[in-house]
Design a protein around this motif. Structure first.
Motif, short mmCIF file in Angstrom:
data_model
loop_
_atom_site.label_atom_id
_atom_site.label_comp_id
_atom_site.label_asym_id
_atom_site.label_seq_id
_atom_site.Cartn_x
_atom_site.Cartn_y
_atom_site.Cartn_z
N VAL A 242 -5.43 -2.09 -3.35
CA VAL A 242 -5.35 -3.41 -3.18
C VAL A 242 -6.23 -3.86 -2.09
CG1 VAL A 242 -5.11 -5.92 -4.16
CG2 VAL A 242 -5.12 -3.90 -6.31
N TYR B 71 -5.64 -6.98 0.85
CA TYR B 71 -5.72 -8.30 0.99
C TYR B 71 -6.18 -8.79 2.29
CZ TYR B 71 -3.50 -8.97 -4.13
OH TYR B 71 -3.19 -8.87 -5.26
N ARG B 72 -6.99 -9.96 2.20
CA ARG B 72 -7.10 -9.74 4.16
C ARG B 72 -6.59 -11.35 4.07
NH1 ARG B 72 -11.34 -7.16 4.80
NH2 ARG B 72 -12.43 -5.39 3.65
N ARG C 219 -5.00 -14.79 4.93
CA ARG C 219 -4.94 -16.03 3.87
C ARG C 219 -5.04 -16.07 2.46
NH1 ARG C 219 -6.63 -16.78 9.35
NH2 ARG C 219 -9.23 -16.34 8.89
N GLU C 220 -5.44 -14.78 2.27
CA GLU C 220 -5.75 -14.77 0.87
C GLU C 220 -4.74 -14.53 -0.01
OE1 GLU C 220 -9.90 -12.32 0.28
OE2 GLU C 220 -7.98 -10.81 0.36
N GLU C 221 -4.79 -14.86 -0.69
CA GLU C 221 -2.65 -15.03 -1.69
C GLU C 221 -2.96 -13.93 -2.17
OE1 GLU C 221 -1.59 -16.50 -5.93
OE2 GLU C 221 -3.75 -17.38 -5.50
N GLN C 222 -1.46 -13.77 -2.15
CA GLN C 222 -0.67 -12.13 -2.30
C GLN C 222 -0.40 -12.27 -3.67
OE1 GLN C 222 0.46 -9.82 0.74
NE2 GLN C 222 -0.56 -10.86 2.72
N ARG C 223 -0.76 -10.89 -5.20
CA ARG C 223 0.16 -10.91 -6.31
C ARG C 223 0.84 -10.01 -6.00
NH1 ARG C 223 -4.44 -13.92 -10.11
NH2 ARG C 223 -5.74 -15.38 -8.89
N TYR C 224 2.26 -10.11 -6.36
CA TYR C 224 2.64 -9.00 -5.97
C TYR C 224 2.74 -8.56 -8.01
CZ TYR C 224 3.97 -9.86 -1.41
OH TYR C 224 3.75 -9.88 -0.04
N TRP D 172 3.91 -1.31 -0.82
CA TRP D 172 2.81 -3.09 0.20
C TRP D 172 3.48 -2.05 1.85
CZ3 TRP D 172 0.06 -6.24 -1.59
CH2 TRP D 172 0.90 -6.65 -3.12
N HIS E 86 1.74 -3.53 5.51
CA HIS E 86 1.68 -4.71 5.77
C HIS E 86 1.12 -4.58 7.45
CE1 HIS E 86 2.84 -7.72 2.92
NE2 HIS E 86 3.98 -6.68 3.02
N ARG F 7 -12.41 -5.57 -2.04
CA ARG F 7 -11.33 -5.12 -2.61
C ARG F 7 -9.64 -4.47 -3.10
NH1 ARG F 7 -12.54 -8.42 0.22
NH2 ARG F 7 -12.63 -10.70 0.74
#
Length: 216
Positions: free
Chosen positions: A2, A4-5, A7-12, A23, A25, A45
């Motif tokens: 998955v 995440y870009r 300012r997108e909400e990151q769901r762990y 992860w 980053h 995504r």
């Protein structure tokens, strides 16, 4: 995987099935074009990667570099990340194959079984027969599913976990061999040397030396 870009909400994800989650980053001034270069479109995504122990090996290598912070570790992290992106790009460029959904489920079930029982005696032939599959058919379909044979998959699981135990515990070599599924510690040491270019004791000694030489 998955993506995440900014300012997108990151769901762990922390599921009851104890799924391993890794992860990475990353940031930069030209990330969008950088991702495009490796076939990752702006609206991507979810990246369907298939299952391969090599992904875990890459993430574990990144974690090791971050923990030890040896000389040029930041450059090494970039190299590992580039290998990951190149692997994803190659998968995206492959011609899609029509795969039977039931076959995929069978192979996923097999991979899950191996992950849960890698430290116990495993017979690939017995597994195939007990699930009403011919041995050759099972090996061929598992290779398509995981990009490796069942036996190699189990060996990779054992090797990865052996490295982790060497790094994070004080178990001796014989104990670690037993913990990852090898009754004969001599065979385990030979296998480890063949795969890693050094014995388990040398691997652990190198970790200690690197940690001592790491800047405080």
């Amino acid at each position: 995987m998955v993506l995440y870009r900014p300012r997108e909400e990151q769901r762990y994800y922390y599921g009851a099935d104890q799924t391993e989650v890794y992860w990475v980053h990353f940031t930069g001034n030209n990330v969008k074009n950088f991702l495009r270069r490796y076939g990752i479109a702006d609206d991507t995504r979810i990246i369907y990667t298939g299952i391969s122990i090599e992904y875990k090996n890459l993430f574990m290598s990144m974690i090791e570099e971050l923990n030890l912070q040896r000389i040029d570790y930041e450059e090494m992290l970039i190299n590992y990340f580039m290998i990951l992106l190149i692997s994803l790009h190659r998968i995206a460029l492959q011609k899609p194959r029509k795969k039977n959904l039931q076959n995929m489920n069978d192979m996923e079930q097999a991979a899950q079984y191996f992950r849960m029982h890698y430290n116990k005696p495993i017979s690939i032939e017995d597994y195939a027969v007990s699930h009403n599959m011919s041995i050759s058919w099972f090996i061929q379909n598992f290779r398509q599913y995981a990009n490796t044979t069942p036996a190699q998959y189990v060996q990779s699981l054992r090797l990865t976990n052996a490295k982790m135990l060497l790094e994070t515990t004080n178990y001796n070599i014989t104990e670690i061999a037993n913990l990852v599924g090898y009754e004969n510690p001599l065979y385990f040491s030979r296998f480890f040397r063949k795969q890693c270019g050094m014995s388990p004791s040398q691997f652990r000694k190198q970790l200690v030396l690197n940690a001592e030489n790491c800047p405080k």
